[in-house]
Design a protein around this motif. Structure first.
Motif, PDB file in Angstrom:
ATOM      1  N   ALA A  30       0.816  -1.216   0.000  1.00  0.00           N
ATOM      2  CA  ALA A  30       0.000   0.000   0.000  1.00  0.00           C
ATOM      3  C   ALA A  30       0.855   1.275   0.000  1.00  0.00           C
ATOM      4  CB  ALA A  30      -0.934   0.003   1.213  1.00  0.00           C
ATOM      5  N   GLU A  31       2.176   1.106  -0.001  1.00  0.00           N
ATOM      6  CA  GLU A  31       3.123   2.226  -0.008  1.00  0.00           C
ATOM      7  C   GLU A  31       2.897   3.187   1.166  1.00  0.00           C
ATOM      8  OE1 GLU A  31       2.923   3.934  -3.922  1.00  0.00           O
ATOM      9  OE2 GLU A  31       3.862   2.180  -4.840  1.00  0.00           O
ATOM     10  N   LYS A  32       2.599   2.610   2.330  1.00  0.00           N
ATOM     11  CA  LYS A  32       2.438   3.400   3.549  1.00  0.00           C
ATOM     12  C   LYS A  32       3.803   3.599   4.219  1.00  0.00           C
ATOM     13  CE  LYS A  32      -2.186   1.570   4.553  1.00  0.00           C
ATOM     14  NZ  LYS A  32      -2.993   0.826   5.560  1.00  0.00           N
ATOM     15  N   PRO A  33       3.962   4.654   5.027  1.00  0.00           N
ATOM     16  CA  PRO A  33       5.236   4.890   5.700  1.00  0.00           C
ATOM     17  C   PRO A  33       5.645   3.744   6.622  1.00  0.00           C
ATOM     18  CG  PRO A  33       3.856   6.856   5.791  1.00  0.00           C
ATOM     19  CD  PRO A  33       2.996   5.743   5.251  1.00  0.00           C
ATOM     20  N   VAL A  34       6.935   3.382   6.531  1.00  0.00           N
ATOM     21  CA  VAL A  34       7.520   2.339   7.377  1.00  0.00           C
ATOM     22  C   VAL A  34       8.840   2.867   7.922  1.00  0.00           C
ATOM     23  CG1 VAL A  34       8.490   0.013   7.455  1.00  0.00           C
ATOM     24  CG2 VAL A  34       6.477   0.481   6.021  1.00  0.00           C
ATOM     25  N   ALA A  35       9.041   2.745   9.232  1.00  0.00           N
ATOM     26  CA  ALA A  35      10.310   3.101   9.865  1.00  0.00           C
ATOM     27  C   ALA A  35      10.884   1.839  10.497  1.00  0.00           C
ATOM     28  CB  ALA A  35      10.104   4.181  10.921  1.00  0.00           C
ATOM     29  N   ALA A  36      12.123   1.520  10.156  1.00  0.00           N
ATOM     30  CA  ALA A  36      12.787   0.345  10.726  1.00  0.00           C
ATOM     31  C   ALA A  36      14.188   0.749  11.169  1.00  0.00           C
ATOM     32  CB  ALA A  36      12.856  -0.785   9.707  1.00  0.00           C
TER      33      ALA A  36
ATOM     34  N   THR B 225      19.504   1.400   5.229  1.00  0.00           N
ATOM     35  CA  THR B 225      20.551   1.012   6.162  1.00  0.00           C
ATOM     36  C   THR B 225      19.958   0.098   7.227  1.00  0.00           C
ATOM     37  OG1 THR B 225      22.485   1.809   7.379  1.00  0.00           O
ATOM     38  CG2 THR B 225      20.383   2.934   7.815  1.00  0.00           C
ATOM     39  N   SER B 226      20.818  -0.386   8.108  1.00  0.00           N
ATOM     40  CA  SER B 226      20.432  -1.281   9.200  1.00  0.00           C
ATOM     41  C   SER B 226      21.622  -1.338  10.142  1.00  0.00           C
ATOM     42  CB  SER B 226      20.144  -2.686   8.662  1.00  0.00           C
ATOM     43  OG  SER B 226      21.347  -3.256   8.131  1.00  0.00           O
ATOM     44  N   TYR B 227      21.502  -2.101  11.210  1.00  0.00           N
ATOM     45  CA  TYR B 227      22.690  -2.371  12.005  1.00  0.00           C
ATOM     46  C   TYR B 227      23.701  -3.041  11.075  1.00  0.00           C
ATOM     47  CZ  TYR B 227      25.629  -3.598  15.919  1.00  0.00           C
ATOM     48  OH  TYR B 227      26.697  -3.695  16.781  1.00  0.00           O
ATOM     49  N   PRO B 228      24.981  -2.628  11.105  1.00  0.00           N
ATOM     50  CA  PRO B 228      25.937  -3.150  10.128  1.00  0.00           C
ATOM     51  C   PRO B 228      26.015  -4.672  10.052  1.00  0.00           C
ATOM     52  CG  PRO B 228      26.857  -1.238  11.212  1.00  0.00           C
ATOM     53  CD  PRO B 228      25.553  -1.549  11.918  1.00  0.00           C
ATOM     54  N   ALA B 229      25.788  -5.375  11.156  1.00  0.00           N
ATOM     55  CA  ALA B 229      25.842  -6.836  11.140  1.00  0.00           C
ATOM     56  C   ALA B 229      24.715  -7.453  10.318  1.00  0.00           C
ATOM     57  CB  ALA B 229      25.807  -7.384  12.559  1.00  0.00           C
TER      58      ALA B 229
ATOM     59  N   GLU C 157      24.147   5.359   6.482  1.00  0.00           N
ATOM     60  CA  GLU C 157      23.570   6.548   7.108  1.00  0.00           C
ATOM     61  C   GLU C 157      22.057   6.403   7.168  1.00  0.00           C
ATOM     62  OE1 GLU C 157      24.561   9.881   4.652  1.00  0.00           O
ATOM     63  OE2 GLU C 157      23.686   8.991   2.872  1.00  0.00           O
ATOM     64  N   VAL C 158      21.428   7.209   8.010  1.00  0.00           N
ATOM     65  CA  VAL C 158      19.966   7.241   8.075  1.00  0.00           C
ATOM     66  C   VAL C 158      19.457   7.583   6.681  1.00  0.00           C
ATOM     67  CG1 VAL C 158      17.954   8.346   9.108  1.00  0.00           C
ATOM     68  CG2 VAL C 158      20.006   7.951  10.490  1.00  0.00           C
ATOM     69  N   THR C 159      18.481   6.817   6.211  1.00  0.00           N
ATOM     70  CA  THR C 159      18.066   6.939   4.812  1.00  0.00           C
ATOM     71  C   THR C 159      16.553   6.863   4.669  1.00  0.00           C
ATOM     72  OG1 THR C 159      20.118   5.847   4.113  1.00  0.00           O
ATOM     73  CG2 THR C 159      18.324   5.876   2.527  1.00  0.00           C
ATOM     74  N   THR C 160      16.036   7.694   3.780  1.00  0.00           N
ATOM     75  CA  THR C 160      14.643   7.601   3.359  1.00  0.00           C
ATOM     76  C   THR C 160      14.625   7.252   1.874  1.00  0.00           C
ATOM     77  OG1 THR C 160      13.871   9.233   4.964  1.00  0.00           O
ATOM     78  CG2 THR C 160      12.459   8.835   3.057  1.00  0.00           C
ATOM     79  N   ASP C 161      13.948   6.189   1.538  1.00  0.00           N
ATOM     80  CA  ASP C 161      13.718   5.821   0.139  1.00  0.00           C
ATOM     81  C   ASP C 161      12.232   5.531  -0.010  1.00  0.00           C
ATOM     82  OD1 ASP C 161      13.635   4.896  -2.460  1.00  0.00           O
ATOM     83  OD2 ASP C 161      15.110   3.300  -2.177  1.00  0.00           O
ATOM     84  N   ARG C 162      11.557   6.434  -0.704  1.00  0.00           N
ATOM     85  CA  ARG C 162      10.106   6.346  -0.875  1.00  0.00           C
ATOM     86  C   ARG C 162       9.405   6.276   0.484  1.00  0.00           C
ATOM     87  NH1 ARG C 162      10.644   1.424  -4.762  1.00  0.00           N
ATOM     88  NH2 ARG C 162      12.729   1.451  -3.841  1.00  0.00           N
ATOM     89  N   ASN C 163       8.745   5.181   0.785  1.00  0.00           N
ATOM     90  CA  ASN C 163       7.983   5.064   2.035  1.00  0.00           C
ATOM     91  C   ASN C 163       8.815   4.542   3.204  1.00  0.00           C
ATOM     92  OD1 ASN C 163       8.088   2.479   0.663  1.00  0.00           O
ATOM     93  ND2 ASN C 163       6.613   1.734   2.158  1.00  0.00           N
TER      94      ASN C 163
ATOM     95  N   ALA D 293      17.372  10.883  16.566  1.00  0.00           N
ATOM     96  CA  ALA D 293      16.933  12.230  16.190  1.00  0.00           C
ATOM     97  C   ALA D 293      16.724  12.332  14.686  1.00  0.00           C
ATOM     98  CB  ALA D 293      17.932  13.275  16.674  1.00  0.00           C
ATOM     99  N   GLU D 294      17.703  11.900  13.900  1.00  0.00           N
ATOM    100  CA  GLU D 294      17.581  11.997  12.444  1.00  0.00           C
ATOM    101  C   GLU D 294      16.547  11.014  11.901  1.00  0.00           C
ATOM    102  OE1 GLU D 294      17.910  13.423   8.705  1.00  0.00           O
ATOM    103  OE2 GLU D 294      18.688  14.304  10.552  1.00  0.00           O
ATOM    104  N   TRP D 295      16.518   9.810  12.437  1.00  0.00           N
ATOM    105  CA  TRP D 295      15.563   8.789  11.989  1.00  0.00           C
ATOM    106  C   TRP D 295      14.127   9.246  12.214  1.00  0.00           C
ATOM    107  CZ3 TRP D 295      13.173   4.786  15.405  1.00  0.00           C
ATOM    108  CH2 TRP D 295      12.525   3.767  14.686  1.00  0.00           C
TER     109      TRP D 295
END
Length: 198
Positions: free
Chosen positions: A110-116, A136-140, A155-161, A172-174
């Motif tokens: 549904a292309e809704k916002p997701v934060a992980a 991005t994610s935890y490097p491991a 780095e903290v990243t936004t790609d589309r949703n 703070a940035e996330w």
């Protein structure tokens, strides 16, 4: 405008990655429902505190008890505007629940916002929704999410949703980027600030 946000949590999820976004989004007026498979509203999960002290991996200590305020079995993802997936150790077992993966797929379809954040993308990888994303994610977890088809960045990243971060020091940035995707706007009234200074 307030949003209805689903947060999928579990035992030994990262304390700060559960508590801080839950409280921050609530503070902004959003209705945040924290759920865990096989647990009901009013039950608690145990959290873990992960610290970075210069070792090759993080140190884990016992965190708080966090009370769920909704029941996963009652959740209809279509009724929610956005999804938050915290990290910690919980994602490694939460990704084994079909109801969790189905919920995640709904938000991407549904292309809704997701934060992980942190290890949360392990759930997204298991749901097979990362193909073509930059994140991005935890490097491991980098190899795992790249194997699911994404381009990993440091780095903290936004790609589309999708808004992703590596760990709680990125809060703070996330959260700022997630607020943008949600359509939140904080307006500072400079005249009011100036009046307060007088």
């Amino acid at each position: 405008m307030p949003k209805k946000i689903l947060m999928i949590v579990g035992d030994f999820g990262e304390d700060l990655e559960i508590m801080v976004p839950f409280q921050a989004l609530d503070m902004l007026g959003h209705d945040v429902h924290a759920v865990c498979p096989e647990k009901e509203a009013g039950e608690k999960i145990k959290t873990a505190v992960h610290d970075f002290r210069g070792d090759q991996t993080y140190l884990e200590e016992r965190g708080h008890d966090f009370e769920l305020n909704a029941t996963m079995a009652d959740v209809d993802p279509a009724e929610y505007d956005a999804l938050v997936v915290p990290g910690g150790r919980a994602p490694e077992y939460l990704r084994g629940y079909d109801e969790v993966l189905d919920a995640v797929r709904h938000f991407f379809d549904a292309e809704k916002p997701v934060a992980a954040i942190c290890h949360g993308p392990q759930i997204l990888a298991a749901a097979d929704v990362l193909d073509g994303y930059e994140m991005t994610s935890y490097p491991a977890v980098q190899a795992e999410v790249e194997g699911a088809g994404c381009a990993w960045v440091d780095e903290v990243t936004t790609d589309r949703n999708l808004v992703t971060a590596q760990a709680w020091p990125d809060h703070a940035e996330w959260l700022r980027q997630f607020m943008t995707v949600l359509g939140d706007e904080i307006v500072h009234d400079d005249a009011a600030v100036a009046a307060d200074d007088d």
